[in-house]
Design an enzyme around this catalytic site. Structure first.
Site, PDB file in Angstrom:
ATOM      1  N   THR A 125       0.876  -1.174   0.000  1.00 51.73           N
ATOM      2  CA  THR A 125       0.000   0.000   0.000  1.00 51.73           C
ATOM      3  C   THR A 125       0.909   1.219   0.000  1.00 51.73           C
ATOM      4  O   THR A 125       1.961   1.233   0.647  1.00 51.73           O
ATOM      5  CB  THR A 125      -1.026  -0.018   1.158  1.00 51.73           C
ATOM      6  OG1 THR A 125      -2.035   0.949   0.887  1.00 51.73           O
ATOM      7  CG2 THR A 125      -0.416   0.265   2.511  1.00 51.73           C
ATOM      8  N   CYS A 133      -3.368   6.983   8.341  1.00 49.36           N
ATOM      9  CA  CYS A 133      -3.988   5.664   8.229  1.00 49.36           C
ATOM     10  C   CYS A 133      -3.001   4.605   8.729  1.00 49.36           C
ATOM     11  O   CYS A 133      -1.808   4.863   8.845  1.00 49.36           O
ATOM     12  CB  CYS A 133      -4.340   5.352   6.785  1.00 49.36           C
ATOM     13  SG  CYS A 133      -5.456   6.535   6.004  1.00 49.36           S
ATOM     14  N   HIS A 146      -5.874  -1.312   4.687  1.00 49.23           N
ATOM     15  CA  HIS A 146      -5.432   0.078   4.868  1.00 49.23           C
ATOM     16  C   HIS A 146      -6.589   0.829   5.541  1.00 49.23           C
ATOM     17  O   HIS A 146      -7.528   1.258   4.873  1.00 49.23           O
ATOM     18  CB  HIS A 146      -5.114   0.646   3.473  1.00 49.23           C
ATOM     19  CG  HIS A 146      -4.624   2.057   3.434  1.00 49.23           C
ATOM     20  ND1 HIS A 146      -3.711   2.478   2.503  1.00 49.23           N
ATOM     21  CD2 HIS A 146      -4.917   3.146   4.163  1.00 49.23           C
ATOM     22  CE1 HIS A 146      -3.451   3.777   2.676  1.00 49.23           C
ATOM     23  NE2 HIS A 146      -4.193   4.200   3.673  1.00 49.23           N
TER      24      HIS A 146
END
Lengths: 207, 161
Positions: free
Chosen positions: B23, B29, B46
């Site tokens: 990711t 996040c 995520h």
């Protein structure tokens, strides 16, 4: 009647109003920028995109593209945040225009003075954007000091995305590209009102 | 040719060795990797927010730490992972902007990390490694082949945890 806002099911009228807000705000911001650097800056027609979070990082050249993000938190009758984002080339170009190439550091990174200039650029642009929004809606908006970060665009966009995440599964992005005759300077304005502030904005405009 | 499987924001996916999973540009996040070292099956989610029960519009399970982990486990079991083997590695949860102390937004990264850890603990999944907090973004790549998580940040050395 108070308008109901669900970003997943936004109606055409609400969409047009938000687009027009972006248009007027970014128009004023571009004028302010143009005056500040004493050079003609043209603005393209703003795009209003309702993006899924997955697609969000593909704007501004992908999630790992390094950008300058200047963020303001908003209070008053409109709560939320506003962000001004530009890529490193654009930021460098603006800083050079403003400071005449002086104060640069050898490393290619922004010096303290240049960071301060970028914050000021953000301040003036956001101020112009928000004051036009304020006069349009007749709502009081006060903005915080500028907060700046230079990092991967995905990481910077996560901050407004999280605010959008609290109200839905999409982010409303008002994107304006601007540039002078020589160098294209790409920038994005992102306005992120809270859900109540969306209602306040639309109600103030009679929707 | 080994594949690099991408996971977007508020998204999850699974992968089997020799493929890897990534990711890009994690900010506040948190990227959560679950891993079955025996079957060499990995999953990544995520997540953006700590708690689905605090949000009315919570249909996207991959958006929240609590429901995201549950979702990832079910996706992994579906391709043959063994629940008892699962271990975790996490990264992200940065504070990208230096907001004032009284700001609710300021601690979102920390809250995401705390929620992730408490959910893992509740499920009895051991947290093997983490690279969380601070003020910079991270791109992560996980290799189920050797169980290593590669972390890349702007202007910093690559890190393997």
């Amino acid at each position: 009647m108070v308008s109901q806002i669900d970003l997943n099911q936004i109606d055409n009228m609400q969409y047009d109003v938000l687009k027009e807000i972006g248009n007027i705000g970014a128009g004023n911001a571009t004028t302010a920028l143009s005056q500040m650097i004493n050079s003609k800056i043209d603005m393209k027609v703003p795009k209003v995109d309702l993006l899924e979070f997955k697609e969000l990082s593909d704007i501004v050249g992908g999630a790992e593209n390094i950008v300058v993000g200047i963020l303001f938190t908003l209070e008053g009758q409109i709560d939320g945040m506003m962000m001004f984002m530009m890529d490193m080339g654009a930021a460098r170009h603006l800083v050079n225009l403003l400071l005449g190439g002086a104060y640069g550091s050898d490393s290619g990174e922004f010096s303290e003075m240049e960071r301060s200039a970028l914050n000021e650029i953000g301040n003036i642009i956001a101020g112009a954007y928000l004051s036009s929004l304020s006069s349009l809606t007749n709502l009081l908006i006060t903005s915080s000091i500028p907060y700046m970060a230079i990092d991967m665009s995905g990481a910077i966009l996560s901050v407004p995305a999280i605010e959008f995440g609290k109200i839905g599964d999409k982010a409303l992005l008002i994107e304006t590209e601007f540039g002078d005759a020589d160098n294209a300077v790409n920038g994005f304005f992102i306005l992120i009102p809270t859900i109540d502030s969306y209602k306040a904005i639309l109600s103030s405009l009679g929707l | 040719m080994n594949e690099m499987i991408k996971v977007g924001m508020a998204d999850s996916n699974v992968c089997v060795s020799p493929n890897a999973i990534t990711t890009l540009g994690l900010g506040s996040c948190v990227g959560i990797v679950l891993y079955d070292p025996v079957r060499k099956i990995a999953g990544m989610v995520h997540v953006m927010l700590p708690d689905s029960t605090k949000i009315i519009n919570n249909s996207n399970k991959a958006k929240f730490a609590d429901t995201g982990i549950d979702l990832l486990i079910s996706q992994m079991l579906a391709i043959g992972a063994d629940r008892r083997n699962l271990v975790a590695k996490i990264a992200g949860g940065a504070q990208m902007f230096a907001f004032g102390a009284n700001s609710d937004m300021m601690r979102i990264g920390d809250r995401n990390v705390e929620a992730t850890k408490s959910k893992l603990k509740q499920l009895g999944i051991s947290l093997k490694a983490e690279d969380t907090g601070a003020n910079y973004g991270r791109t992560i790549e996980f290799y189920p082949d050797n169980g290593m998580l590669l972390i890349k940040s702007v202007g910093k050395e690559k890190k393997m945890i």
